[in-house]
Design an enzyme around this catalytic site. Sequence first.
Site, PDB file in Angstrom:
ATOM      1  N   LYS A  83     -13.521  61.346  46.208  1.00  0.00           N
ATOM      2  CA  LYS A  83     -14.944  61.567  46.500  1.00  0.00           C
ATOM      3  C   LYS A  83     -15.474  60.538  47.506  1.00  0.00           C
ATOM      4  O   LYS A  83     -16.109  60.898  48.498  1.00  0.00           O
ATOM      5  CB  LYS A  83     -15.756  61.512  45.193  1.00  0.00           C
ATOM      6  CG  LYS A  83     -15.498  62.710  44.294  1.00  0.00           C
ATOM      7  CD  LYS A  83     -16.287  62.659  43.019  1.00  0.00           C
ATOM      8  CE  LYS A  83     -15.794  61.624  42.052  1.00  0.00           C
ATOM      9  NZ  LYS A  83     -14.420  61.803  41.545  1.00  0.00           N
ATOM     10  N   ILE A  84     -15.194  59.251  47.240  1.00  0.00           N
ATOM     11  CA  ILE A  84     -15.741  58.212  48.117  1.00  0.00           C
ATOM     12  C   ILE A  84     -14.999  58.210  49.456  1.00  0.00           C
ATOM     13  O   ILE A  84     -15.620  58.203  50.531  1.00  0.00           O
ATOM     14  CB  ILE A  84     -15.667  56.829  47.421  1.00  0.00           C
ATOM     15  CG1 ILE A  84     -16.532  56.860  46.149  1.00  0.00           C
ATOM     16  CG2 ILE A  84     -16.125  55.718  48.359  1.00  0.00           C
ATOM     17  CD1 ILE A  84     -16.363  55.658  45.231  1.00  0.00           C
TER      18      ILE A  84
ATOM     19  N   CYS B  30     -13.347  48.300  48.776  1.00  0.00           N
ATOM     20  CA  CYS B  30     -14.557  48.528  47.990  1.00  0.00           C
ATOM     21  C   CYS B  30     -14.182  49.388  46.780  1.00  0.00           C
ATOM     22  O   CYS B  30     -15.019  50.056  46.205  1.00  0.00           O
ATOM     23  CB  CYS B  30     -15.544  49.269  48.892  1.00  0.00           C
ATOM     24  SG  CYS B  30     -17.212  49.141  48.337  1.00  0.00           S
TER      25      CYS B  30
ATOM     26  N   GLU C 121     -13.066  39.227  38.020  1.00  0.00           N
ATOM     27  CA  GLU C 121     -14.492  39.158  38.370  1.00  0.00           C
ATOM     28  C   GLU C 121     -15.252  38.470  37.249  1.00  0.00           C
ATOM     29  O   GLU C 121     -14.949  38.723  36.079  1.00  0.00           O
ATOM     30  CB  GLU C 121     -15.031  40.568  38.622  1.00  0.00           C
ATOM     31  CG  GLU C 121     -14.388  41.190  39.844  1.00  0.00           C
ATOM     32  CD  GLU C 121     -14.928  42.583  40.186  1.00  0.00           C
ATOM     33  OE1 GLU C 121     -15.931  43.014  39.591  1.00  0.00           O
ATOM     34  OE2 GLU C 121     -14.331  43.234  41.072  1.00  0.00           O
TER      35      GLU C 121
ATOM     36  N   HIS D  76     -19.174  42.733  44.152  1.00  0.00           N
ATOM     37  CA  HIS D  76     -19.090  44.063  43.514  1.00  0.00           C
ATOM     38  C   HIS D  76     -20.435  44.799  43.602  1.00  0.00           C
ATOM     39  O   HIS D  76     -21.039  45.156  42.581  1.00  0.00           O
ATOM     40  CB  HIS D  76     -18.629  43.949  42.052  1.00  0.00           C
ATOM     41  CG  HIS D  76     -17.983  45.210  41.551  1.00  0.00           C
ATOM     42  ND1 HIS D  76     -16.945  45.229  40.660  1.00  0.00           N
ATOM     43  CD2 HIS D  76     -18.229  46.520  41.830  1.00  0.00           C
ATOM     44  CE1 HIS D  76     -16.585  46.470  40.399  1.00  0.00           C
ATOM     45  NE2 HIS D  76     -17.362  47.286  41.095  1.00  0.00           N
ATOM     46  N   LEU D  77     -20.845  45.018  44.837  1.00  0.00           N
ATOM     47  CA  LEU D  77     -22.160  45.632  45.080  1.00  0.00           C
ATOM     48  C   LEU D  77     -22.072  47.112  45.432  1.00  0.00           C
ATOM     49  O   LEU D  77     -23.088  47.731  45.715  1.00  0.00           O
ATOM     50  CB  LEU D  77     -22.854  44.918  46.258  1.00  0.00           C
ATOM     51  CG  LEU D  77     -23.356  43.496  46.032  1.00  0.00           C
ATOM     52  CD1 LEU D  77     -24.042  42.982  47.287  1.00  0.00           C
ATOM     53  CD2 LEU D  77     -24.331  43.471  44.857  1.00  0.00           C
TER      54      LEU D  77
HETATM   55  N1  LIG Z   1     -17.202  48.925  44.482  1.00  0.00           N
HETATM   56  C1  LIG Z   1     -17.857  49.672  43.651  1.00  0.00           C
HETATM   57  O1  LIG Z   1     -18.903  49.292  43.153  1.00  0.00           O
HETATM   58  C2  LIG Z   1     -17.349  51.011  43.307  1.00  0.00           C
HETATM   59  C3  LIG Z   1     -16.003  51.245  43.260  1.00  0.00           C
HETATM   60  N2  LIG Z   1     -15.541  52.497  42.907  1.00  0.00           N
HETATM   61  C4  LIG Z   1     -14.090  52.690  42.905  1.00  0.00           C
HETATM   62  O2  LIG Z   1     -13.723  53.488  44.018  1.00  0.00           O
HETATM   63  C5  LIG Z   1     -12.487  54.138  43.750  1.00  0.00           C
HETATM   64  C6  LIG Z   1     -12.539  55.576  44.218  1.00  0.00           C
HETATM   65  O3  LIG Z   1     -13.528  56.279  43.515  1.00  0.00           O
HETATM   66  P1  LIG Z   1     -13.742  57.874  43.695  1.00  0.00           P
HETATM   67  O4  LIG Z   1     -13.585  58.228  45.112  1.00  0.00           O
HETATM   68  O5  LIG Z   1     -14.980  58.210  42.994  1.00  0.00           O
HETATM   69  O6  LIG Z   1     -12.497  58.392  42.871  1.00  0.00           O
HETATM   70  P2  LIG Z   1     -11.724  59.776  43.045  1.00  0.00           P
HETATM   71  O7  LIG Z   1     -10.978  59.962  41.790  1.00  0.00           O
HETATM   72  O8  LIG Z   1     -12.641  60.839  43.517  1.00  0.00           O
HETATM   73  O9  LIG Z   1     -10.693  59.449  44.221  1.00  0.00           O
HETATM   74  C7  LIG Z   1      -9.597  58.598  44.072  1.00  0.00           C
HETATM   75  C8  LIG Z   1      -8.501  59.120  44.980  1.00  0.00           C
HETATM   76  O10 LIG Z   1      -7.428  58.195  44.952  1.00  0.00           O
HETATM   77  C9  LIG Z   1      -6.232  58.943  45.033  1.00  0.00           C
HETATM   78  N3  LIG Z   1      -5.107  58.159  44.579  1.00  0.00           N
HETATM   79  C10 LIG Z   1      -4.713  57.901  43.300  1.00  0.00           C
HETATM   80  N4  LIG Z   1      -3.603  57.150  43.320  1.00  0.00           N
HETATM   81  C11 LIG Z   1      -3.297  56.943  44.616  1.00  0.00           C
HETATM   82  C12 LIG Z   1      -2.251  56.235  45.269  1.00  0.00           C
HETATM   83  N5  LIG Z   1      -1.282  55.608  44.568  1.00  0.00           N
HETATM   84  N6  LIG Z   1      -2.251  56.221  46.612  1.00  0.00           N
HETATM   85  C13 LIG Z   1      -3.215  56.854  47.321  1.00  0.00           C
HETATM   86  N7  LIG Z   1      -4.215  57.549  46.754  1.00  0.00           N
HETATM   87  C14 LIG Z   1      -4.257  57.582  45.417  1.00  0.00           C
HETATM   88  C15 LIG Z   1      -6.507  60.156  44.170  1.00  0.00           C
HETATM   89  O11 LIG Z   1      -5.651  61.232  44.501  1.00  0.00           O
HETATM   90  C16 LIG Z   1      -7.947  60.474  44.523  1.00  0.00           C
HETATM   91  O12 LIG Z   1      -8.026  61.424  45.563  1.00  0.00           O
HETATM   92  C17 LIG Z   1     -12.256  53.951  42.246  1.00  0.00           C
HETATM   93  O13 LIG Z   1     -11.330  52.895  42.074  1.00  0.00           O
HETATM   94  C18 LIG Z   1     -13.596  53.503  41.731  1.00  0.00           C
HETATM   95  O14 LIG Z   1     -13.467  52.751  40.568  1.00  0.00           O
HETATM   96  C19 LIG Z   1     -16.375  53.529  42.652  1.00  0.00           C
HETATM   97  C20 LIG Z   1     -17.731  53.352  42.687  1.00  0.00           C
HETATM   98  C21 LIG Z   1     -18.315  52.055  42.980  1.00  0.00           C
HETATM   99  O1  LIG Z   2     -21.398  49.260  37.726  1.00  0.00           O
HETATM  100  C1  LIG Z   2     -21.165  48.834  38.860  1.00  0.00           C
HETATM  101  O2  LIG Z   2     -21.991  48.298  39.582  1.00  0.00           O
HETATM  102  C2  LIG Z   2     -19.758  49.007  39.395  1.00  0.00           C
HETATM  103  C3  LIG Z   2     -19.481  50.407  39.774  1.00  0.00           C
HETATM  104  C4  LIG Z   2     -18.052  50.651  39.925  1.00  0.00           C
HETATM  105  O3  LIG Z   2     -17.279  49.831  40.288  1.00  0.00           O
HETATM  106  C5  LIG Z   2     -17.564  51.996  39.572  1.00  0.00           C
HETATM  107  O4  LIG Z   2     -18.389  52.880  39.326  1.00  0.00           O
HETATM  108  O5  LIG Z   2     -16.344  52.169  39.512  1.00  0.00           O
END
Ligand SMILES: NC(=O)C1=CN([C@@H]2O[C@H](COP(=O)(O)OP(=O)(O)OC[C@H]3O[C@@H](n4cnc5c(N)ncnc54)[C@H](O)[C@@H]3O)[C@@H](O)[C@H]2O)C=CC1
Ligand SMILES: O=C(O)CCC(=O)C(=O)O
Length: 528
Positions: A149-150, A228, A259, A279-280
Amino acid sequence: MTKVLVSDPIDQAGIEILSQVAQVDQRIDLSNEQLKEVISEYEALMIRSGTQVTSEVIEASDRLRIIGRAGVGVDNVDVPAATKRGVLVVNSPGGNTIAAAEHALALLLALSRNIPQAHSSTFGGLWERKKYVGNELYKKILGVVGLGKIGSHVAKVANAMGMEVIAFDPFVSADRAQQMQVRLSSIDNLFEEADYITLHLPRTPETENLVNAQLLSTMKSTARLVNCARGGIIDEAALADALNSEVIAGAALDVYAEEPLKKDSPLLSVNKGLILTPHLGASTAEAQENVAIDVAEQIRDVLLGLPARSAVNIPGLSAEIMDSLKPHLQLAETLGLLASQISGGHIQKLEVRLQGEFAQHPSQPLVVATLKGLLSTALGDRINYVNASLEAKGRGINVLEVKDESCPDFSGGSLQLTTVADDGSHSLAGTVFADGDLRITCIDEFPVNVAPSRHMLFTRHRDMPGIIGKIGSLLGVHNVNIASMQVGRRIVRGEAVMVLSIDDPIPSELLKSILQIQGINEAHPVTL
Ligand SMILES: NC(=O)C1=CN([C@@H]2O[C@H](COP(=O)(O)OP(=O)(O)OC[C@H]3O[C@@H](n4cnc5c(N)ncnc54)[C@H](O)[C@@H]3O)[C@@H](O)[C@H]2O)C=CC1
Ligand SMILES: O=C(O)CCC(=O)C(=O)O
């Protein structure tokens, strides 16, 4: 009163939703020890990324039914431990997608134009225009690792900015990538070819330290890396070395192996090309409201006995599926409960056969509901949709699922269970009528038409005169009232089954007397 613990800062909109059904305690400065001490007071726990829900915390919780993660990543929750204990884990898979994608894009731009460094210098009274000459993203190659998604949103915006996007994601098809104007690549090629790399994949045992010294050494010396997604995917010591020795030009991190970032982290000794944020990624007003509402609604629903829409540990049971299947799930659970009481225990094998219309429904929820019913005699309240499969596996029950679209008997199809246990094999079938009423339609291949009721008695006997009267009088002597009775037989004076719906449970001495009646082969009291 139901109590919910909120142990991380959560948007007020979520608190208001939880307050509709529970007392909400916001305690955001609990240590892990304190969390362990207080958790047994709560039915639900709502967290962000700050709280570590370890197996010790889960084991210390007697009443906990649900853990709600207001965000995507559930790596701060011991999900297997929660599953084992029957605690549902829910998250908000899409509520912060845009926020995280925009943060990654902001870091890409900040890296390419030295924004934080130039800001500090200008604030310090300097005017360093030559020092902070940057690079454009336009026409550069962006490598996206994890095109979920991201990652997809980052790819879309990067495309619009004129970047060429390549991606590594083993779970994305070439067609899907093509629709997004993204070229799929191997991870090695991506690291060699890209000018900018952004990570958007989960942290798993497989992705831990994926970006190590070796992979960093293959990057262009002008390339920049953004993380991120999750800490621990990059080897932080190797990244610090790569930046200090100018193997790569820059990196921007929002997430860390530990963290908050430790004071002695090698990253803090990097003096050039590194941007750090705490972690923003999800920290926008919009995302925080989205995730808080999304998760609080799920906690509220589960506390009210309704299904959750984004359960992490019961895949496939979305609210829509649960809703449309409600009577079918009820039938599966009822037949499971019946089967466990008729089989006499020690079930080694269970066949769940979905016939006719039943075969058109997703089978997994129906199998899980059957197992929940099957194990609830032994495990009581401890068994639920979350841990039923795991508990069945742990007991060595071999579950076989069969779909058979043909069903000559019932227009709505039928569900048939066959158990193989120490005492032999039994089968049961049932259906759901158009008005949602449940019927038991077959017992050990004898056709019947019985509405399940709280107390029942099932017998296997020889079809001969007087036997039903004898059972009736014995029940009368013990003051057990019969509500209805059905007999199923295939041939006259052959083997038969009888199902009695009774108003009271069967005492053990009555059961003994029933089993002594000549012609009675089996008698099973059942409580649903
Ligand atoms: N920094 C922050 O505050 C935030 C961080 N995140 C993190 O961002 C990441 C992605 O989130 P979404 O896009 O929502 O998840 P998502 O599940 O939609 O996408 C993750 C993608 O990673 C792929 N993937 C899994 N294993 C893999 C590998 N070994 N090599 C390459 N691709 C692989 C999956 O096939 C999937 O398409 C997650 O780790 C989530 O926790 C999400 C929201 C906020
Ligand atoms: O709660 C937060 O600010 C972190 C969000 C995050 O990393 C996630 O949704 O995976």
